[in-house]
Design a protein around this motif. Structure first.
Motif, PDB file in Angstrom:
ATOM      1  N   ASN A   4     -64.845  44.182 -34.453  1.00 45.37           N
ATOM      2  CA  ASN A   4     -64.435  43.596 -35.719  1.00 45.37           C
ATOM      3  C   ASN A   4     -63.767  44.633 -36.610  1.00 45.37           C
ATOM      4  O   ASN A   4     -62.756  44.376 -37.260  1.00 45.37           O
ATOM      5  CB  ASN A   4     -65.659  43.024 -36.424  1.00 45.37           C
ATOM      6  N   GLN A   8     -59.744  45.025 -38.031  1.00 44.68           N
ATOM      7  CA  GLN A   8     -59.403  45.174 -39.435  1.00 44.68           C
ATOM      8  C   GLN A   8     -58.639  46.468 -39.712  1.00 44.68           C
ATOM      9  O   GLN A   8     -58.072  46.604 -40.784  1.00 44.68           O
ATOM     10  CB  GLN A   8     -60.675  45.143 -40.290  1.00 44.68           C
ATOM     11  N   THR A 169     -53.418  35.227 -45.340  1.00 44.64           N
ATOM     12  CA  THR A 169     -54.109  35.622 -44.114  1.00 44.64           C
ATOM     13  C   THR A 169     -55.602  35.568 -44.381  1.00 44.64           C
ATOM     14  O   THR A 169     -56.130  36.352 -45.163  1.00 44.64           O
ATOM     15  CB  THR A 169     -53.704  37.041 -43.685  1.00 44.64           C
ATOM     16  N   ASP A 171     -58.095  36.228 -42.309  1.00 41.42           N
ATOM     17  CA  ASP A 171     -58.919  37.224 -41.632  1.00 41.42           C
ATOM     18  C   ASP A 171     -58.747  38.633 -42.188  1.00 41.42           C
ATOM     19  O   ASP A 171     -59.449  39.549 -41.764  1.00 41.42           O
ATOM     20  CB  ASP A 171     -58.590  37.244 -40.135  1.00 41.42           C
TER      21      ASP A 171
END
Length: 271
Positions: A4, A8, A169, A171
């Protein structure tokens, strides 16, 4: 969890810092300084104060002060002041235009001073609205969708709509700031820079810009006050005051509060 974080992780090109981030901030500082100078030019020379209008306000304030401080002066002094003020209020001695008492409600559009004040307010609002509209359009046209900077501290999801405007966006982490959001951050965050360059009382404040763009300062001046009615209302308020001087029976109240000291009985020493 590590996957994750890897998703990012983003790396921004240094050209974005040199050709987008710094130029937007530099342009906004220059526009703020220019707008301050234009506002000073539009203001022109300071106008002389209207002494009669100031006297109206001060006379009305004098009645309010007498009502609030009635019990701090002796009764005769209060009665003398009340008689003087009520007579002056009733006769219209403090009115700016005594002849316009029975002419009805004054028209704000017919007052040259009111019209000039409205025009000055409109000029100042336009001097704030036009530059910010041009800067926002310039950023939207050339730098739409750019991600410029990463904040060094974490934030909650509530800040996402504020920091990532123009970048739809879901995410993306909240710490990334878009170009349009960088414009708004500078709009509110450059106040200290403007104060350092232009001084405390400057016309380059971002809060004033947002109020003008929202139409908060575009409202015209309100209905002129009818000081004759205000004076008559103040006269009635003064006549209803029941005077009670605070120093009446002050000796009895002090003795009652603190009491009289009791006598000290000294017994003789035994030998």
């Amino acid at each position: 969890m590590s996957n994750n974080l890897e998703r990012q992780a983003m790396y921004l090109d240094s050209a974005i810092r040199d050709w987008v981030l710094i130029p937007i901030m530099f342009v906004m500082i220059l526009v703020g300084v220019l707008r301050h100078q234009v506002t000073l030019l539009l203001a022109g020379e300071p106008k002389k104060p209207d002494l009669k209008a100031i006297r109206e306000n001060k006379a009305l304030m004098r009645g309010a002060i007498l009502r609030n401080a009635a019990n701090y002066i002796p009764q005769q002094a209060f009665l003398n002041r009340r008689t003087f003020l009520t007579t002056a209020y009733e006769s219209g001695a403090y009115l700016k235009n005594p002849g316009a008492v029975n002419s009805g409600t004054p028209n704000p559009m017919a007052d040259p001073a009111g019209m000039e004040m409205m025009m000055d307010g409109m000029k100042k609002n336009m001097a704030m609205i036009i530059p910010q509209t041009i800067i926002m359009g310039w950023i939207n046209y050339f730098f739409s969708g750019f991600v410029l900077v990463r904040l060094p501290f974490p934030l909650t999801l509530r800040f996402k709509s504020m920091l990532q405007r123009g970048v739809e966006t879901a995410d993306m982490d909240v710490v990334w700031v878009s170009s349009l959001s960088w414009y708004f951050l500078n709009l509110f965050g450059l106040r200290g820079v403007y104060t350092l360059i232009l001084g405390e009382d400057n016309a380059a404040d971002g809060m004033k810009d947002m109020q003008a763009m929202g139409g908060m300062n575009m409202t015209p001046t309100g209905q002129p006050q009818d000081f004759n009615k205000l004076f008559l209302a103040e006269k009635e308020n003064l006549e209803l005051i029941q005077h009670e001087w605070n120093l009446d029976d002050i000796e009895d109240r002090v003795l009652k509060k603190y009491g009289r000291p009791s006598k000290i009985v000294v017994q003789p020493k035994r030998i």
